[in-house]
Design an enzyme around this catalytic site. Sequence first.
Site, PDB file in Angstrom:
ATOM      1  N   ASP A 132       0.829  -1.218   0.000  1.00  0.00           N
ATOM      2  CA  ASP A 132       0.000   0.000   0.000  1.00  0.00           C
ATOM      3  C   ASP A 132       0.860   1.264   0.000  1.00  0.00           C
ATOM      4  OD1 ASP A 132       1.035  -0.057   2.544  1.00  0.00           O
ATOM      5  OD2 ASP A 132      -0.889   0.099   3.588  1.00  0.00           O
ATOM      6  N   GLU A 139       1.135   4.563   7.296  1.00  0.00           N
ATOM      7  CA  GLU A 139       0.149   4.065   6.331  1.00  0.00           C
ATOM      8  C   GLU A 139      -0.370   5.230   5.486  1.00  0.00           C
ATOM      9  OE1 GLU A 139      -0.446   0.947   5.853  1.00  0.00           O
ATOM     10  OE2 GLU A 139       0.631   0.169   7.589  1.00  0.00           O
TER      11      GLU A 139
END
Length: 241
Positions: A132, A139
Site C-alpha cells: 500500500d 500508512e
Amino acid sequence: MKIIIDTTENVAKRAAQLYVDLLSRNPQAVLGGATGSTPIPLYKELVKLNKEGVISFKDAKSFNLDEYVGLEGTHDQSYRYFMNDNLFNHIDIKMENTHVPSGIDISEPEKYDSEIEAAGGIDMQLLGIGVDGHIGFNEPGTPWDSLTHVVELEQNTREVNARFFNSIDEVPTHAVTMGIKTVMNARSIILIATGSSKAEIVKKFIEGPVTTEVPASILQLHPFVTVFLDHEAAALLEKKA
Ligand code: PGA
C-alpha cells in the site's frame, strides 16, 4: 531518485556497496535500519563483508524505523529481536550504539527524533515498502510533517500477525514509528523492493503523483534516494533507466 535494476542477488550486493562506501568515508556514520523480509539478503551480505574485514561498524550507530509497543526485545516477534538476530549479533557494532524505538516514553515519542538529532542525524536510512506504499508504519494518509509517533494497528493487521503469537490477545495493538519527516530528514535514503508483489506500488511511488495516499511517493522530493529493484519489482516501470 536514482533507480538501479538488477537480479535479486545483485540488489543485495550493490546496496551493501553503499554501506562499504559510506563507512569507509565516515566510520562513525549513523545508519537507519529496517525490518521485514526484503532487507534480509542485504543484512546477510553486510555480515559476510564484516567477517571478511571489508567493512566495520565498530564506530557506527543505528536507529531503526519502528517497533511494536509493549513487546520486550527478547520476544521473537519484536523488531529489536529481528535486528539482533539478523544483523547486530553478527557484526562488530556496539550494542549500546543500536537503537530501536522500544521502551521509549510513548507519551513523548518524538523524543526519538531528538535522540537521532543528538547523534548527528541519519546519514543513510534503509527502507522497504508495503504493497500500500507504507514506509515504516506510516500508512496512507500519514501527514508529511509527522515525526516519530504511535500508531494503532488495524484489526486486519493484527489478525494476519496472530499466527506468530499464541493468541490474538498477545498481538500488540500499537506500534511506534519514525514519521515521514523523520525519514525525509535523513541525508540519504536507500529503498529496496523485490518480487512481483511490489511491481504495482513501485510504479506508483516512482512514476505517480506525490500524494499522502502513497506515503513512499514523498521520496521523489528527497535529493539523495537510491531505489534498488529486482527485475520483477521493476516490471511495470515505464522508464527503466
Ligand atoms: P517486506 O515488508 O520487506 O516484508 O515486504 C516491507 C514493508 O512492509 O515495509
